[in-house]
Design an enzyme around this catalytic site. Structure first.
Site, PDB file in Angstrom:
ATOM      1  N   ASP A  96       0.842  -1.189   0.000  1.00  0.00           N
ATOM      2  CA  ASP A  96       0.000   0.000   0.000  1.00  0.00           C
ATOM      3  C   ASP A  96       0.884   1.248   0.000  1.00  0.00           C
ATOM      4  OD1 ASP A  96      -2.084   1.763   0.177  1.00  0.00           O
ATOM      5  OD2 ASP A  96      -2.896   0.994   2.055  1.00  0.00           O
ATOM      6  N   ASP A  97       0.919   1.966  -1.109  1.00  0.00           N
ATOM      7  CA  ASP A  97       1.718   3.205  -1.253  1.00  0.00           C
ATOM      8  C   ASP A  97       3.218   2.937  -1.324  1.00  0.00           C
ATOM      9  OD1 ASP A  97      -0.635   4.607  -1.089  1.00  0.00           O
ATOM     10  OD2 ASP A  97      -0.158   5.674   0.758  1.00  0.00           O
ATOM     11  N   CYS A 132      -5.298   5.151  -3.874  1.00  0.00           N
ATOM     12  CA  CYS A 132      -5.597   3.793  -3.410  1.00  0.00           C
ATOM     13  C   CYS A 132      -6.846   3.174  -4.027  1.00  0.00           C
ATOM     14  CB  CYS A 132      -5.735   3.780  -1.886  1.00  0.00           C
ATOM     15  SG  CYS A 132      -4.248   4.292  -1.005  1.00  0.00           S
ATOM     16  N   ASP A 366      -0.170  -0.526  -5.096  1.00  0.00           N
ATOM     17  CA  ASP A 366      -1.279   0.164  -5.764  1.00  0.00           C
ATOM     18  C   ASP A 366      -0.848   1.474  -6.411  1.00  0.00           C
ATOM     19  OD1 ASP A 366      -0.861   1.349  -3.302  1.00  0.00           O
ATOM     20  OD2 ASP A 366      -2.939   1.199  -2.632  1.00  0.00           O
ATOM     21  N   ASN A 367       0.143   2.141  -5.841  1.00  0.00           N
ATOM     22  CA  ASN A 367       0.644   3.396  -6.412  1.00  0.00           C
ATOM     23  C   ASN A 367       1.998   3.697  -5.802  1.00  0.00           C
ATOM     24  OD1 ASN A 367      -1.974   4.291  -4.439  1.00  0.00           O
ATOM     25  ND2 ASN A 367       0.031   5.101  -3.834  1.00  0.00           N
TER      26      ASN A 367
END
Length: 565
Positions: A96-97, A132, A366-367
């Site tokens: 996540d991130d 997200c 995700d990014n």
């Protein structure tokens, strides 16, 4: 002279099998479509049996040694076909991130060894939207945001809304895997609004999942609620019982132990790390004590020729902002050490149950993320490389080790690649992305590289002025104590990113009162320091604009079959 050429992904045979070296088969033959093998060998055998072997002059009824050997090989081939008819297993580990441009993979030594070195590392992997919930929705559906219509992290922005659940979620890739008799398991963060009352509440279990252990809301490490197959499960602050990264790992290990050996499995583990609040496991809270955010590239550079949101931060940044982002950078790395442990334990478990060689393992995020670039303290949401590039490593059957691949791959490509591995006919699936199995395992598939692609984002803001920053006015969000805001309603943009052997360009248009445009030549300017919109040939701007218009309205096949004009 019987030869069994590998016929891959044939319409008459879905299952591929590794064939050991055999005197009757060319040693270069690694993958064989067993049904085709059987048909070709049997037809050759019948001809030989009826007419005799030309060299020996024997007639029917007296098979030669060669014919007998071929018959033996055919029978062995067919037996192995029955034994190995189960498709490959698949595991996806989603961070996540996690950035890749600013050293975000540095803590992942075990993951790089066990996945990247054992398979393929994609150095040009991108998210199609750097936030997200829209990004995760793209991963699940294989669609650009303009097609799944998730705009931001709010229910009003369609994040885990009733509209999402009735539409795109019902066609997400787990639904297809379930129809293929995959045993499916999910644990961790799903979508930011999942489990909220406006988002279907805890009882909502998305279709396609057999085992469901989803976090309610956004990333946390302690003191959270899970939906366990639709039932509420409340957790506290005990490391041994509640630390979310470890908990989702342990539950996946139990799933692997208890699964049915008759069917393949799909596991998706969505860790909270390295998302805020950056709570590391106790054993890792002192690691990287001397680490600071990298100071090169665009760190603390003014965004004087960029969209107004990039022109508003103080430059140079105050020491308070730098201390804050350094602390965040260090803690992000600390949280990732538990994800690195997760990879190691998963691989060990697969090896123990004799499934490692028949399992594809994907590692991605995700990014991306930024820490101080263009004087923006911390966040994602921007169009620049640090926010849109993501890590991507894959290992599995047919993937040669230690590959570094240059092909552009998008997060909308994950779903079709997973379905491709499962044996789904992709022409029957409505997705914007394309399988990249051919890029990492060319012996298994033929494929093409995309010449350019779309990145799009819909900005968020508050309708009223932030009391702490009255001079900025309404319409902004994600503001820090120094009144540096990371997002706004008119931080809404669409970009066409061109990346091939000749061009490395980015062209972006903003939906604002200025109709602002940013253009970068990343070959000459990899850190995107200079907006060259006023320097480039107007014909190039027109070409890029035309590409962007097509991409913004594309759907399915029209998002993939792109000419270079």
């Amino acid at each position: 002279n019987f030869t069994a050429e590998p016929v891959l992904h044939s319409a008459i045979c879905r299952t591929s099998q590794r064939v050991p070296a055999h005197p009757l088969f060319p040693r270069k033959l690694k993958y064989l479509c067993v049904c085709v093998c059987a048909r070709r060998l049997s037809s050759g055998l019948m001809a030989a049996w009826r007419s005799g072997d030309g060299a020996s002059g024997r007639r029917s009824g007296q098979p030669s040694a060669l014919t007998a050997a071929l018959l033996s090989a055919l029978l062995t081939c067919c037996v192995r076909c029955v034994e190995s008819d189960k498709p490959s297993n698949i595991i996806v580990i989603l961070a996540d991130d996690q950035d890749v441009q600013l050293g975000g993979m540095t803590p992942m030594k075990k993951a790089k060894e066990l996945i990247g070195d054992a398979g393929a590392t994609f150095v040009n992997a991108f998210t199609v939207t750097p936030l997200c919930c829209p990004s995760r929705s793209s991963i699940l559906t294989g669609k650009y945001p303009h097609n799944h219509e998730v705009r931001n992290n709010s229910v009003s922005g369609n994040c885990s809304s009733a509209l999402w659940q009735k539409g795109p979620e019902s066609e997400a890739f787990p639904v297809y895997l379930n129809k293929q008799k995959y045993q499916t398991f999910f644990a961790g963060k799903y979508l930011n609004q999942y489990g909220m009352k406006d988002g279907g509440d805890i009882g909502h279990v998305p279709p396609g999942w057999d085992q469901w252990h989803a976090l309610v809301g956004n990333s946390k490490y302690y003191n959270y609620t899970l939906s366990v197959n639709g039932k509420e499960e409340i957790h506290g602050d005990s490391y041994e019982k509640d630390y979310l990264t470890d908990l989702i790992l342990n539950r996946s290990l139990h799933f692997l132990e208890d699964r049915s050996p008759q069917h393949p499995f799909f596991v998706m583990l969505s860790a909270p790390a390295p998302h805020s609040p950056w709570t590391a496991a106790p054993q890792y809270q002192q690691d990287f004590s001397d680490v600071k955010a990298p100071r090169d590239g665009s760190f603390d550079k003014p965004g004087k020729d960029k969209h107004w949101l990039l022109r508003q931060p103080s430059n140079p940044m105050p020491n308070s902002s730098i201390d804050f982002l350094d602390n965040a950078y260090r803690k992000r790395w600390q949280t990732l050490l538990s994800v690195d442990d997760m990879v190691e334990k998963l691989v060990k478990k697969l090896d123990n149950i004799n499934q490692l060689n028949n399992t594809y393992i994907f590692y991605t995020s995700d990014n991306g993320y930024h820490t101080g670039q263009f004087s923006l303290p911390i966040d994602k949401r921007q169009l620049y490389e640090f926010d849109i590039r993501i890590p991507l490593m894959v290992r599995g059957p047919g993937i040669k080790p230690k590959q570094t691949l240059q092909a552009s791959v998008l997060n909308i490509d994950l779903a079709p690649t997973i379905l491709d591995i499962s044996g789904i006919n992709l022409s029957s699936v409505n997705m914007d992305g394309q399988s990249f199995l051919s890029q990492m395992a060319p012996l298994l598939r033929n494929g093409t590289m995309r010449p350019f692609f779309l990145v799009e984002y819909a900005g968020e803001g508050h309708p009223v002025t932030d009391p702490a920053c009255p001079k900025l006015g309404p319409g902004l969000s994600e503001c820090f104590p120094d009144c540096v805001c990371e997002d706004a309603y008119n931080n809404t943009y669409a970009c066409v990113r061109t990346l091939d052997d000749k061009n490395n360009l980015q062209y972006c248009e903003f939906a604002d009162s200025e109709s602002f445009v940013e253009v970068y030549n990343l070959t000459a300017d990899p850190h995107q320091l200079e907006n060259i919109v006023k320097k480039v040939d107007p014909a190039l701007l027109q070409t890029m604009n035309e590409r962007l218009i097509k991409l913004q309205s594309c759907e399915g096949d029209s998002c993939r079959n792109l000419s270079k004009k």
